[in-house]
Design an enzyme around this catalytic site. Sequence first.
Site, PDB file in Angstrom:
ATOM      1  CB  CYS A   1     -35.627  -6.143  45.761  1.00 40.59           C
ATOM      2  SG  CYS A   1     -34.145  -6.196  47.105  1.00 40.59           S
TER       3      CYS A   1
ATOM      4  CB  CYS B   1     -31.139  -9.049  45.111  1.00 43.49           C
ATOM      5  SG  CYS B   1     -32.005  -9.299  46.743  1.00 43.49           S
TER       6      CYS B   1
ATOM      7  CG  ASP C   1     -20.596 -11.145  -4.321  1.00 38.37           C
ATOM      8  OD1 ASP C   1     -20.042 -10.462  -4.933  1.00 38.37           O
ATOM      9  OD2 ASP C   1     -20.543 -12.384  -4.124  1.00 38.37           O
TER      10      ASP C   1
ATOM     11  CG  ASP D   1     -21.109 -16.155  -0.940  1.00 33.93           C
ATOM     12  OD1 ASP D   1     -20.581 -15.340  -1.929  1.00 33.93           O
ATOM     13  OD2 ASP D   1     -20.647 -17.348  -1.516  1.00 33.93           O
TER      14      ASP D   1
ATOM     15  CG  ASP E   1     -19.571 -10.494  -0.733  1.00 39.06           C
ATOM     16  OD1 ASP E   1     -19.074  -9.772  -2.029  1.00 39.06           O
ATOM     17  OD2 ASP E   1     -19.848 -11.798  -0.858  1.00 39.06           O
TER      18      ASP E   1
END
Length: 829
Positions: free
Chosen positions: A104, A107, A507, A720, A724
């Site tokens: 519950c 707990c 890019d 990449d 960037d």
Amino acid sequence: MEPPQPSRCFHCGLPILPTTAVQACIKGTPRAFCCHGCEAVCAAIHAAGLEGFYQRTPEGEVFSPPPELPRQLDFYDLDEVQQAFAEVAGDAREAQLAVEGIHCAACVWLIENGLSSLPGVLEARVNLTGRRLRLRWDHARLPLSRILRRLGELGYAAVPFDPRTAELSLQRRHRALLYRLAFAGFAAMNLMWISIALYAGADQGEFRTLFHWVGFLLATPTLIYSGGPFFAGAWRGLRHGHLDMDLPIAIGAGITYGLSLLVTLTGQGAVYWDTLVNFLFVILLGRYLEARSRREAVSATQRLLDLQPKAATRLSADGEPSLVPIRAVRVGDRLLVRPGEAVPADGVVQNGRSQLDESMLTGESAPVPRGPGQSVAAGTLNGAGALEVRVTGVLRDTQLGRILHLVEEAQASKAPIQSLADRVVPWFVGITLLLAVLTGGLWWSVDATTALLAATSVLIITCPCAFGLATPMAIAVATGSAARHGILIKHGAVLQQLSTATQVVFDKTGTLTRGRPTVVALLDETGLWRADDKDQPLSAAWRQRLACIAALEQRSEHPLARALSDFARQQGVDFLALPVDDWRMQPGQGVAARVADQQLVLGSAAWLQTVGVSRQARLAQTATGDWPGATVLHLAMDGREVGRLLLRDDLREDARAAVHALAAEDMRVSLLSGDAQAAATAIAARLGGIEALAEVRPEGKAAVITGLRDAGQRVVMVGDGVNDAPALVSADVGIALGSGTDVSIASADIILTGNELRRVPQALALAQRTLMTIRQNIGLSIGYNLIMVPLAMAGLITPLVAAIAMPLSSLAVIGNSTRIARVFGRAVD
């Protein structure tokens, strides 16, 4: 006379047996326990000052005795073991644990507070529904075994969460649901014969009461066993102050049962045992079909999990092969991958050549050749050749493991549009109860039986489930389908943001281009040297300059620097022994250093001007017409410009197609580059005349993206490289190529594992399809309730018909969501 002994355990609430009874004094108060385990747990809770657990425990809650701790807990402290289930990059580690013994909310409170008090625990969060603990801890200060022992002291046993174990648990729950469904179906078939007899006239004869009691004997166990989960769910919701969808079903079933029992006892009126059992059967059937449909709709995660081989063929030092479990494989091991086998771990090919099917990771169906020095990924399927692979990553550290983690995170995330459903659903059940009471009240003056049946129909037919499923189902299907085609979406909100994008910024270097520039020409006062003219030798002056340039660029990781070093090696120029002093670099501008007692400056025209070098007029007419878009590097030695180098990076094969596909969707497309305006404009023209944002320094890329957003654009940034990363974060949606740097991948919202730019417009189309599907799902849910609820209130729908109609709305939402995968699959194949 001695006081009566307590009959139930103070900790767990179970009956105390005389043979196992334990008495102990806790904080000066005598307590009785059912076993020594409960006594030890209670003492540990009070010693830690967490006795508030017993005030938070629901009244009358019965636990089970503390589960037994796993043996050899120190085993989990080993880095080699933790790598299988935790993030072990440093001392700050994270893992998910499956916890046994959670009952519950009390707990949850006990575990979170009990662990947070330990020095070294950074975060402890419990998922009550999944019985899982997300744990972050400092391994240098606190070993995992100590945390597991602490959980044991509090009365809980924890082990690392295993998706396969979770899958088995899900299968057990589905099996239990199927058993309840079968029981209800058996009772419904038998009650059908009784109903036929009653409808045929037996309700007026001497056997009427007998048939009613036979119906009672069939319906009662069906209600207890098959309908039990509905009553348990309703009670849990009420106990925690939450109106669960099980509540209307439980009330409807209870009303029908009570009415039929009253008729059976009094002999006055008609019984509805068949209606009760039939609608329980139909609702369970709907939930079973819904569970199966939902599981199949989001099965991409399981299919990815199934790609991971369970064993590997490891080669010993003398080359002897042996079959070992995948968990025994370590980084640096040599593995033999035979023809037709799946690659067990990420690695680098040492010997052999073959072709690998990487379609499940990249979405690319064509086999990819692999040979010595090339990397292979776990889960890819080997072709006709045998490969010897040196392991670089296993299990969670493989590309497959990271993909699986991202898919699970995305399917568990929420899109902003889901907040509408989250706000509405809790009110839905309350409105349902109110409408049911109103319906019963309006019909009561006409006929009490009709009032009860109409109210029951309202309770059963209203369905917020479809409304709650509208968003998460669509997101789960979309992210899973995208992962199978090489598009990794980190979280669901990305789909909503991407669907409204108006501009895509690429890019240039490494994204639109291959990222492998080559030297195409050299220019000095004596003239132009062309790389494509094989009959033209390289002058001695340029060979000396190349030696200095290559030595200068040895310290740089820029693609242009690698291209210059490679070109010097191709020309047979020796540069490794040249001394380099006072090296400095300006990102996006150039480099400068003292090489072999000469001061070298290499970079853009602006860089030469910055360091005080004037450009030579005789070099101003650089012939770049044969190389549109070429990058021009200016070389100065000892304060004087002596030459220029032209380098060109070819476009990716699918760059034009990707740009054209985006333009066809009325998307504004831009190129972002640090090159001179003329070079960037030339490349933009080759791509179809897109906008060129040139002469942008790396630190200025984020500012450009922010400026576009301030101008009202919803920007997608595709990149990449390391430089960037700020722009990827600044954009509404950042997309990184899988071959990019770790920094760019970590900064992006979407990762293209196959490095294919055509996936960018496909991701955009997927996002638009997903948002359209979510809106359709919400419309289906609202339309269903607007039509069916008034019919139920008017008494035109029986409880049985309501039970049939209710799950159909959820199935309609699930079926509509699965169309995303089919439509997207046809579009990308």
